[in-house]
Design a protein around this motif. Structure first.
Motif, PDB file in Angstrom:
ATOM      1  N   UNK A 228      46.910  46.576  52.502  1.00  0.00           N
ATOM      2  CA  UNK A 228      46.312  46.469  51.162  1.00  0.00           C
ATOM      3  C   UNK A 228      47.357  46.546  50.061  1.00  0.00           C
ATOM      4  N   UNK A 229      48.467  47.272  50.315  1.00  0.00           N
ATOM      5  CA  UNK A 229      49.507  47.368  49.289  1.00  0.00           C
ATOM      6  C   UNK A 229      50.277  46.059  49.172  1.00  0.00           C
TER       7      UNK A 229
ATOM      8  N   UNK B 139      48.913  39.769  45.074  1.00  0.00           N
ATOM      9  CA  UNK B 139      47.907  39.449  44.061  1.00  0.00           C
ATOM     10  C   UNK B 139      48.501  39.396  42.650  1.00  0.00           C
ATOM     11  N   UNK B 140      49.418  40.349  42.379  1.00  0.00           N
ATOM     12  CA  UNK B 140      50.011  40.388  41.039  1.00  0.00           C
ATOM     13  C   UNK B 140      51.205  39.452  40.917  1.00  0.00           C
TER      14      UNK B 140
ATOM     15  N   UNK C 271      42.069  39.041  40.260  1.00  0.00           N
ATOM     16  CA  UNK C 271      42.543  40.281  40.884  1.00  0.00           C
ATOM     17  C   UNK C 271      41.429  40.892  41.728  1.00  0.00           C
TER      18      UNK C 271
ATOM     19  N   UNK D 298      43.924  49.969  46.187  1.00  0.00           N
ATOM     20  CA  UNK D 298      45.305  49.644  46.513  1.00  0.00           C
ATOM     21  C   UNK D 298      46.254  50.104  45.418  1.00  0.00           C
ATOM     22  N   UNK D 299      45.856  51.166  44.715  1.00  0.00           N
ATOM     23  CA  UNK D 299      46.772  51.761  43.745  1.00  0.00           C
ATOM     24  C   UNK D 299      47.940  52.348  44.526  1.00  0.00           C
TER      25      UNK D 299
ATOM     26  N   UNK E 251      53.214  53.712  35.863  1.00  0.00           N
ATOM     27  CA  UNK E 251      54.073  52.817  36.646  1.00  0.00           C
ATOM     28  C   UNK E 251      53.268  51.765  37.403  1.00  0.00           C
TER      29      UNK E 251
ATOM     30  N   UNK F 246      53.899  47.931  36.942  1.00  0.00           N
ATOM     31  CA  UNK F 246      54.143  47.074  38.108  1.00  0.00           C
ATOM     32  C   UNK F 246      53.348  45.781  37.972  1.00  0.00           C
ATOM     33  N   UNK F 247      52.059  45.925  37.661  1.00  0.00           N
ATOM     34  CA  UNK F 247      51.201  44.743  37.531  1.00  0.00           C
ATOM     35  C   UNK F 247      51.741  43.810  36.445  1.00  0.00           C
TER      36      UNK F 247
ATOM     37  N   UNK G 148      44.561  48.635  36.132  1.00  0.00           N
ATOM     38  CA  UNK G 148      45.685  47.840  36.623  1.00  0.00           C
ATOM     39  C   UNK G 148      45.275  46.376  36.789  1.00  0.00           C
ATOM     40  N   UNK G 149      44.004  46.157  37.164  1.00  0.00           N
ATOM     41  CA  UNK G 149      43.529  44.780  37.307  1.00  0.00           C
ATOM     42  C   UNK G 149      43.387  44.109  35.942  1.00  0.00           C
TER      43      UNK G 149
END
Lengths: 256, 245
Positions: free
Chosen positions: A151-152, A158-159, B79, B86-87, B95, B99-100, B145-146
Motif C-alpha cells: 500500500x505504501x 499514486x502521487x 487519489x 497508506x499514510x 511531511x 511528500x504528496x 494528503x489526498x
C-alpha cells in the motif's frame, strides 16, 4: 503495575541470579581447593592489576578497532547491495542463492583462508569480521525491501513522485527498521568472531588476552576476567544499536 | 474544465484470477463532480474493480477512460483512499502532505499543506507521527494528503470501515462538509448502505462474483441528509432487497 514496581521487578531478579551464581562459584572453588580455578575475588584483583598497568585497555581497544573496521566495511557493502537486491528481482534471483549458501558457513571456518590470504596481522580478523557480519546485514536489508507493504508503494505511485523521492522518502525509511535489526545481528556476530580470530595468531585483543593468560602460567583469573569483560562489552554494543530503535522515524515498527 | 461529458468511463471491465472470474463485464459512467457509491456483497470483487479503475491493477478486458483518454496506470489525478490507509508511518503529518506535494508544481507548498491540515481539523498535529494519532485522526491525515494535490477524482475503498461506528459517522459528515467546499468527482466503495445513501448522488449495486452491475439508484435528496427521512428508509429497503436481505 506502577512504574516503580515494574522497574524493581526488572532489576532485582537478574541481579539476584547473578549474585547467586557468584556465591555458588565461590563456595565450590573454596570447597574443592582447586589450585587453578580462581575465586571471584581473584578474578577481580587480576583484572584490577591489568587495568592498572594499562594493558587491559590496550586489548579492549585493539578488539574494538578491529570490530569497528570490519563491521563498518560490511555495513557499507551490505546496505547498498541489500537495497539493490531487494529492489531489482534479477539481482535477487542471481545473487540470493550464493549468499544463502555462504551465510551458514561459520566465520571460524574462514580462519585458514584468512591466514593464507592476509597473513597473521590485523587484516585477517578484520576480514573475518567482515565475512561474519556482511551476510546477515545483506539478507536483512533485502528482506526488508521485498516486504515493504504494497500500500505504501501504491501511494507513492499514486502521487507520481520522482524516483529519488521514492527512494529517500519511502523505500529507505520503510527498510530502516530491518537494517537496524541486521546491524544488531551483524554486530553481535562480529563481536563473537573477533575474540575467536584473535586467539589464533595475534598479540593484542581480548581473544589474545585469554589465550596468553592460559599459556603464560595458567592465569585462569585473567581468562575468566576477559570472558566477563567480553560479555559486558557485547551487552553494551547491543545496547548502543538498540538506541537506534528509539529514533522517531523507526519507532512505528516497534509500537503496537 | 473538460468538455467530455463523462469524467470516468468504465467500459466492459472483466478480470479473472486463474479460473476464478472476479469481475464479469462492468460498464458505467461517472459525470464530472458526481459522487457515485458502489455497494455489493463482501468478496464480490469490489476492491479489484476499484483497483482497476484507479490504475493499480490491469483488467483482462475492457477499458477505463478518464476525460475520454484511456488510462494506463495510477495518476495524481485520482487519489485512492483505502481501508487500511497508506499514510507513511515514518513521516510526520506535515511531511506526509509535503511528500504528496513533492511531485506537483503548486506554488507555496508549505501554505497549501498548512491549509489542508487545518481543513481536516488537525492544526497543532503537524509534527505528530502517525503512531501517535488515533484511527480517526489518521483518516483525516489521509484525506488531507489526498486533497492537497487537488485531484479531480477521489477513489475511496471502504475508507471508514476500520473505524468504530461513531467515528465512521463523524467522518462521513466531515467528508460531506469538505466536498461541499471543494468540488471532486468521487467513487466510493462500501458495504455500508446507509453510508452510501448519506453521501452519494447515485448508488450502483453489484452482484455476487463474477460481479456485474445489478441495479442503479438515483439519490435525489438535498444535503445534509437525514437517514430517518422516509425516502432514505425506502431507498435503504430497496437496496437491501437487491442485496438479498
Amino acid at each position: 503495575m506502577r512504574e516503580t514496581d515494574s522497574k524493581l521487578a526488572r532489576v532485582v531478579p537478574p541481579v539476584l541470579v547473578i549474585a547467586l551464581l557468584i556465591a555458588v562459584w565461590w563456595a565450590v572453588v573454596a570447597r574443592s581447593d582447586s589450585p587453578i580455578f580462581p575465586t571471584p575475588w581473584q578474578v577481580v584483583t587480576g583484572a584490577w592489576d591489568l587495568a592498572q598497568d594499562g594493558t587491559l585497555w590496550d586489548h579492549i581497544q585493539a578488539s574494538l578497532v578491529r570490530v569497528g573496521i570490519g563491521f563498518g566495511l560490511a555495513f557499507l557493502v551490505a546496505v547498498p547491495l541489500g537495497l539493490w537486491m531487494g529492489w531489482v528481482p534479477g539481482a535477487y534471483y542471481t545473487l540470493n542463492p550464493l549468499f544463502q549458501m555462504l551465510r551458514p558457513i561459520s566465520p571460524i571456518a574462514w580462519i585458514p583462508v584468512a591466514i593464507l590470504w592476509f597473513g597473521v596481522g590485523n587484516l585477517s580478523p578484520v576480514f573475518l569480521i567482515f565475512i561474519a557480519s556482511v551476510f546477515p546485514m545483506i539478507v536483512q536489508t533485502t528482506v526488508g525491501v521485498r516486504t515493504i507493504d504494497r500500500r505504501y508503494l501504491r501511494a507513492a505511485a499514486n502521487f507520481g513522485v520522482s524516483r529519488s523521492v521514492l527512494f529517500r522518502r519511502v523505500v529507505f525509511p520503510a527498510v530502516l527498521p530491518e537494517i537496524i535489526v541486521g546491524m544488531r545481528i551483524g554486530l553481535g556476530v562480529a563481536w563473537l568472531v573477533v575474540v575467536a580470530a584473535e586467539m589464533i595468531a595475534l598479540n593484542s585483543g581480548l581473544g589474545y588476552l585469554i589465550m596468553d593468560s592460559r599459556n603464560a602460567g595458567n592465569r585462569y583469573d585473567l581468562v575468566i576476567a576477559s570472558m566477563i569483560i567480553i560479555g559486558v562489552i557485547g551487552l553494551l554494543l547491543d545496547g548502543a544499536t538498540r538506541l537506534l530503535e528509539q529514533m522517531k522515524t523507526v519507532k512505528w515498527r516497534y509500537v503496537r | 474544465m473538460s468538455t467530455h461529458p463523462h469524467k470516468i468511463t468504465v467500459d466492459g471491465i472483466g478480470k479473472s484470477f486463474g479460473d476464478l472470474s472476479v469481475v464479469g463485464g462492468v460498464s458505467f459512467d461517472v459525470r464530472d463532480g458526481e459522487f457515485v457509491a458502489i455497494v455489493g456483497p463482501s468478496g464480490c470483487g469490489k476492491s479489484t474493480l476499484m483497483n482497476i479503475i484507479a490504475g493499480f491493477e490491469r483488467a483482462d478486458r475492457g477499458t477505463i477512460r478518464i476525460d475520454g483518454v484511456e488510462r494506463s496506470g495510477p495518476s495524481r489525478n485520482g487519489i485512492m483512499i483505502s481501508q487500511q490507509g497508506s499514510v507513511f508511518p515514518w513521516l510526520t503529518v506535515h511531511e506526509n502532505l509535503m511528500f504528496a506535494l513533492s511531485g506537483t508544481r503548486h506554488g507555496d507548498k508549505e501554505a497549501r499543506a498548512h491549509r489542508y491540515i487545518e481543513l481536516v481539523g488537525l492544526a497543532g498535529f503537524e509534527k505528530a507521527y502517525p503512531h501517535e494519532l488515533s484511527g480517526g485522526m489518521l483518516k483525516r491525515v489521509e484525506i488531507a494528503r489526498a486533497l492537497v494535490v487537488k485531484p479531480e477524482i477521489l477513489y475511496m475503498d471502504e475508507p471508514f470501515s476500520a473505524l468504530d461506528a461513531l467515528m465512521s459517522l463523524r467522518m462521513q459528515t466531515e467528508l460531506r462538509r469538505i466536498l461541499d467546499e471543494e468540488r471532486h468527482t468521487v467513487l466510493l466503495i462500501t458495504h455500508d448502505v446507509e453510508e452510501a445513501i448519506f453521501l452519494a448522488d447515485r448508488i450502483l449495486v453489484l452482484s455476487p462474483r463474477p460481479t456485474v452491475i445489478q441495479t442503479s439508484f438515483q439519490v435525489d435528496m438535498p444535503h445534509p441528509r437525514k437517514l430517518s427521512d422516509p425516502r432514505a428508509q425506502e431507498l435503504r429497503e430497496a437496496i437491501l432487497k437487491e442485496l438479498g436481505l
